[in-house]
Each structure stands twice: as C-alpha cells, then as structure tokens.
Design an enzyme around this catalytic site. Sequence first.
Site, PDB file in Angstrom:
ATOM      1  N   ARG A 119       0.842  -1.194   0.000  1.00  0.00           N
ATOM      2  CA  ARG A 119       0.000   0.000   0.000  1.00  0.00           C
ATOM      3  C   ARG A 119       0.882   1.251   0.000  1.00  0.00           C
ATOM      4  O   ARG A 119       2.046   1.206   0.370  1.00  0.00           O
ATOM      5  CB  ARG A 119      -0.913  -0.015   1.221  1.00  0.00           C
ATOM      6  CG  ARG A 119      -1.970  -1.109   1.112  1.00  0.00           C
ATOM      7  CD  ARG A 119      -3.117  -0.893   2.064  1.00  0.00           C
ATOM      8  NE  ARG A 119      -2.683  -0.772   3.428  1.00  0.00           N
ATOM      9  CZ  ARG A 119      -2.413  -1.811   4.222  1.00  0.00           C
ATOM     10  NH1 ARG A 119      -2.531  -3.038   3.757  1.00  0.00           N
ATOM     11  NH2 ARG A 119      -2.032  -1.622   5.457  1.00  0.00           N
ATOM     12  N   LYS A 184       4.257  -7.319  12.104  1.00  0.00           N
ATOM     13  CA  LYS A 184       3.471  -7.571  10.890  1.00  0.00           C
ATOM     14  C   LYS A 184       3.768  -8.956  10.321  1.00  0.00           C
ATOM     15  O   LYS A 184       4.923  -9.328  10.105  1.00  0.00           O
ATOM     16  CB  LYS A 184       3.764  -6.495   9.851  1.00  0.00           C
ATOM     17  CG  LYS A 184       2.928  -6.615   8.597  1.00  0.00           C
ATOM     18  CD  LYS A 184       2.830  -5.289   7.882  1.00  0.00           C
ATOM     19  CE  LYS A 184       2.237  -5.455   6.489  1.00  0.00           C
ATOM     20  NZ  LYS A 184       1.851  -4.185   5.893  1.00  0.00           N
ATOM     21  N   ARG A 319      -1.595   3.587  14.069  1.00  0.00           N
ATOM     22  CA  ARG A 319      -0.342   3.217  14.751  1.00  0.00           C
ATOM     23  C   ARG A 319      -0.632   3.036  16.228  1.00  0.00           C
ATOM     24  O   ARG A 319      -1.501   3.701  16.786  1.00  0.00           O
ATOM     25  CB  ARG A 319       0.698   4.335  14.635  1.00  0.00           C
ATOM     26  CG  ARG A 319       1.099   4.682  13.221  1.00  0.00           C
ATOM     27  CD  ARG A 319       2.248   3.791  12.747  1.00  0.00           C
ATOM     28  NE  ARG A 319       2.689   4.207  11.434  1.00  0.00           N
ATOM     29  CZ  ARG A 319       2.094   3.884  10.288  1.00  0.00           C
ATOM     30  NH1 ARG A 319       1.040   3.130  10.288  1.00  0.00           N
ATOM     31  NH2 ARG A 319       2.575   4.330   9.134  1.00  0.00           N
TER      32      ARG A 319
HETATM   33  C1  BTN Z   1       0.801  -3.948   2.391  1.00  0.00           C
HETATM   34  O1  BTN Z   1       1.355  -2.908   2.073  1.00  0.00           O
HETATM   35  O2  BTN Z   1       0.782  -4.326   3.567  1.00  0.00           O
HETATM   36  C2  BTN Z   1       0.123  -4.817   1.351  1.00  0.00           C
HETATM   37  C3  BTN Z   1       1.078  -5.820   0.758  1.00  0.00           C
HETATM   38  C4  BTN Z   1       0.468  -6.692  -0.325  1.00  0.00           C
HETATM   39  C5  BTN Z   1       1.489  -7.571  -0.987  1.00  0.00           C
HETATM   40  C6  BTN Z   1       0.868  -8.564  -1.929  1.00  0.00           C
HETATM   41  S1  BTN Z   1       1.973  -9.837  -2.418  1.00  0.00           S
HETATM   42  C7  BTN Z   1       0.818 -10.404  -3.600  1.00  0.00           C
HETATM   43  C8  BTN Z   1       0.202  -9.180  -4.224  1.00  0.00           C
HETATM   44  N1  BTN Z   1       1.005  -8.709  -5.329  1.00  0.00           N
HETATM   45  C9  BTN Z   1       1.546  -7.514  -5.091  1.00  0.00           C
HETATM   46  O3  BTN Z   1       2.298  -6.890  -5.863  1.00  0.00           O
HETATM   47  N2  BTN Z   1       1.194  -7.084  -3.872  1.00  0.00           N
HETATM   48  C10 BTN Z   1       0.303  -8.024  -3.223  1.00  0.00           C
END
Ligand code: BTN
Length: 322
Positions: A119, A184, A319
């Site tokens: 994100r 996380k 947070r």
């Molecule tokens: C975050 O920022 O916490 C969300 C992360 C999401 C990662 C996943 S991995 C599979 C899918 N493909 C991507 O490029 N991103 C999501």
Amino acid sequence: MVEHGPRLTLIRQLADGQFHSGQALGELLGMSRAAIAKHIQVLQQWGLDIYRVQGKGYCLSQPLDLLDESQLKQLAPSLPAILVKPVIDSTNQYLLDRVGELSSGAVCLAEYQVAGRGRRGRQWISPFGSNLYCSMYWRLDAGMAAAMGLSLVVGVALAEWCEAFGGDGVKVKWPNDLYYQDQKLAGILVEMTGQAGEAAHLVIGMGINLAMPAQAAEGVTQPWTNLQQACGVLPARNELVADLLNRLQQTLLQYEAQGLAGFVERWNRLDNFLNRPVKLLIGPNEVRGIARGINHQGALMLETETGIHPYLGGEISLRSDA
Ligand code: BTN
C-alpha cells in the site's frame, strides 16, 4: 522477455536441500560450471540462500516446498482458475491486466515477485519460495462502495486461517494487516477498476510471511514476523494455500450475501488494537484515542475526549500509541 527456464530447473534440483556439484548441474543444463555460477548469483539475488562448499557443490540452507499448480487445482476445485507463475512482476498486476477475461475467484500465485507492491506505493519484498504472494480476482456487483468492507473480511478470513493451523494470537490491524505479537505477519492490497454505479472489479493481493529469511528482509522498514513463528510446524505449502483459497472464496460469497453484518463480531474478536491507545494518521494530522473496534460500515471506532467517532477511508493509517 528473460528466459528463466534454466534457473527454474536449478531451483527444482536444489529444492531438496542436498548438495549438487557445479559439474552435475552443468551437465544437466548443458552449460559450463562458470555459467552455472552466474545463474546461482541471480538466484541469490532472488532471495534464495544458496551456499557453496569446495568439493561438494551448491546447497540451499533449507529445502524448498514449491507451489504446484495441478495439486492446488485438485485441492481447491471450486475456484475457476489457479495460475502459478514462478517469477512475475506482481501477481496483482497480472490479474489487473486481465480483468476482462477472469471469473470471480481466479487466482494468481508466484514464488518470486520482481516488483511486488504494498500500500501507499511501497515495495513488497518478495524473496523466492519462502513466503506466499497471492492475488484473487473478485467482481463485486455492489460496486466500489462495498470494497472497504471487503478488504476487512479478507483480513478476518486470513486470521482465521492462521488460527486453524495453530496460530493462536494472530490478529488483524485495521484496515488490512495481520499481526502477531505486535509485528506484521501479512499485508493485504486491494486494487480495483470499474466505473461508479457499475460492478467493481477487485484484485485482492495478499503477501504472507511464512518463513522469510532474515537477510532477505533487510529492506523491510517495520517490525515483522513469520507464520512459522506463530504456528510452529506448518503443513505442506500447497495444502496451506489451498485451504486459504477455499476459505477466501467462502468468505467473499458470504460477504456478498450478508455484507459486513456477519463479520463485525469476528473482526472485533481478532482486533490487535481493541481497547488499546492508538493514533490515526490522516494526511498531515494525527488523532489520538482508544480503539473500540469497527462498526457496520467497517469504520474504525475511536474514543477521544469528545466521544466515540467512526473513521473510514483508505488514507487513514493506524499506529500504536502505547
Ligand atoms: C501492504 O502494504 O501491507 C500490502 C502488501 C500486499 C502484498 C501482496 S503480495 C501479492 C500481491 N502482489 C503484489 O504486488 N502485492 C500483493
């Protein structure tokens, strides 16, 4: 387009965690030992922990349990499509590029993402074979307004899936992370296309740390942990993934039928910050208070000096304010 065939053959050979000599690998692939050494360097850049011992050859520090498309299709037969791409830019991007051709529930999985994304434009570090990188397409007839709730129910499904494999204490963090012991464990990125007033086309991306090698995580900027840490011994990776996909499909069908109503209690039971001091970052502003779970719209309920107020919107970050 780079041809990864020889590298994937090398990985399949090394997956057993045994030593393989450069000469034997060279003979298998019809190339010199020097060429093998160059491929091994690339595999190391992909996050594989391969080392070499003089006189013995190359070895992975841990055996790999690789994803297997045909096994997954057998274990999750109600999904319309399951595609395993060993190397991809991003599983989310792959599905977004094909939205017009997909049925709800179509899945793309990868072993390694060259450009995995999180994100807020962040990178999602995606070393080969040690975690899960998974995206599912879903057409939401209720339109874009229902997407926020959908991302919360995905978090619930993921946390319940972890619990089913012994991950007591795996929690959700509003709006869509998984935490274990305040670190996380997984992130969810929901991306969508569609017009206002029409069905929304969602791609639900999930990055789940299973057994992330510490060296691969050097660029991760926040405290993180692995599902292996939360659950101890995990079942075979394909079983784990198939169970996740089946649960996710059921959860999304339930959300379509009932909305968030059936999920508020499930969320609140799993909420990492329930009744804890938090701060919400909203653009340049900060609001402090005590988190009081979510409401029926999926808004975070924050108790401040002026009462309990709902906060909703993709631009808000939560947070701890301990
Ligand atoms: C975050 O920022 O916490 C969300 C992360 C999401 C990662 C996943 S991995 C599979 C899918 N493909 C991507 O490029 N991103 C999501």
